[in-house]
Design a protein around this motif. Sequence first.
Motif, PDB file in Angstrom:
ATOM      1  N   THR A 104      24.641 -87.122  95.734  1.00 45.90           N
ATOM      2  CA  THR A 104      25.266 -86.309  94.696  1.00 45.90           C
ATOM      3  C   THR A 104      24.310 -85.193  94.289  1.00 45.90           C
ATOM      4  O   THR A 104      23.164 -85.453  93.920  1.00 45.90           O
ATOM      5  CB  THR A 104      25.607 -87.163  93.456  1.00 45.90           C
ATOM      6  OG1 THR A 104      26.469 -88.230  93.869  1.00 45.90           O
ATOM      7  CG2 THR A 104      26.294 -86.330  92.394  1.00 45.90           C
ATOM      8  N   TRP A 106      23.466 -81.710  91.930  1.00 42.34           N
ATOM      9  CA  TRP A 106      23.660 -81.083  90.628  1.00 42.34           C
ATOM     10  C   TRP A 106      23.202 -79.637  90.720  1.00 42.34           C
ATOM     11  O   TRP A 106      22.248 -79.320  91.431  1.00 42.34           O
ATOM     12  CB  TRP A 106      22.825 -81.803  89.571  1.00 42.34           C
ATOM     13  CG  TRP A 106      23.286 -83.203  89.317  1.00 42.34           C
ATOM     14  CD1 TRP A 106      23.063 -84.307  90.099  1.00 42.34           C
ATOM     15  CD2 TRP A 106      24.066 -83.646  88.219  1.00 42.34           C
ATOM     16  NE1 TRP A 106      23.653 -85.403  89.553  1.00 42.34           N
ATOM     17  CE2 TRP A 106      24.275 -85.037  88.377  1.00 42.34           C
ATOM     18  CE3 TRP A 106      24.609 -83.012  87.107  1.00 42.34           C
ATOM     19  CZ2 TRP A 106      25.000 -85.790  87.482  1.00 42.34           C
ATOM     20  CZ3 TRP A 106      25.323 -83.766  86.198  1.00 42.34           C
ATOM     21  CH2 TRP A 106      25.519 -85.138  86.387  1.00 42.34           C
ATOM     22  N   CYS A 115      27.487 -81.457  87.789  1.00 38.97           N
ATOM     23  CA  CYS A 115      27.562 -82.212  89.034  1.00 38.97           C
ATOM     24  C   CYS A 115      28.552 -81.544  89.978  1.00 38.97           C
ATOM     25  O   CYS A 115      29.645 -81.161  89.564  1.00 38.97           O
ATOM     26  CB  CYS A 115      28.005 -83.645  88.732  1.00 38.97           C
ATOM     27  SG  CYS A 115      28.113 -84.693  90.187  1.00 38.97           S
ATOM     28  N   GLY A 117      28.626 -82.921  93.479  1.00 43.84           N
ATOM     29  CA  GLY A 117      28.789 -83.845  94.607  1.00 43.84           C
ATOM     30  C   GLY A 117      28.137 -83.284  95.842  1.00 43.84           C
ATOM     31  O   GLY A 117      26.926 -83.134  95.901  1.00 43.84           O
ATOM     32  N   ASP A 118      28.941 -82.914  96.843  1.00 44.79           N
ATOM     33  CA  ASP A 118      28.419 -82.293  98.065  1.00 44.79           C
ATOM     34  C   ASP A 118      28.208 -80.804  97.842  1.00 44.79           C
ATOM     35  O   ASP A 118      28.898 -80.177  97.031  1.00 44.79           O
ATOM     36  CB  ASP A 118      29.394 -82.493  99.220  1.00 44.79           C
ATOM     37  CG  ASP A 118      29.481 -83.943  99.661  1.00 44.79           C
ATOM     38  OD1 ASP A 118      28.463 -84.663  99.527  1.00 44.79           O
ATOM     39  OD2 ASP A 118      30.551 -84.355 100.140  1.00 44.79           O
TER      40      ASP A 118
END
Length: 152
Positions: A104, A106, A115, A117-118
């Motif tokens: 994950t 940020w 955030c 994720g990818d």
Amino acid sequence: MARSKIGDIVEISTGRGLAYAHHTHRHAMYGSLLRVFTGFNAERPDVLQVVSRPVQFSTFFPLNAAVTRKLVQIVGRAPVASSLTLFPTFRAGVVDPLTGTIGTWWLWDGENEWCVGDLTPEQRQFPVRGVMNDTALFERIEQEWNPAVDVR
């Protein structure tokens, strides 16, 4: 000890020659933000020639301490290019010790963090959030490192 200023041009002596960075921002928590330029020189070039080069990477660095310890040298000052006046968005993540990867990610704009994720291909180009010490700075400059290769 004189405090570094926004616009300072920093000379970094490496095993491959002289490299240069521009002090473009100061963050209350992370300190001096350097934009490290591509290329090496056998001799000190004109300051305006240096700041027209592409940026190899951006990083926070304890500039005042490094100048005091004579690890780097401030060799001039130039206005920050309009393309570098905005504070960059950084990326960060926690490495999973079992996989050695970051699951994950940020993003952080100097004030807010969110955030994602990818990472998208564009976000892979963002600088990695953190303060680099002199050893890491010199190694990354010499290896012509850029943040796109550090995605785990």
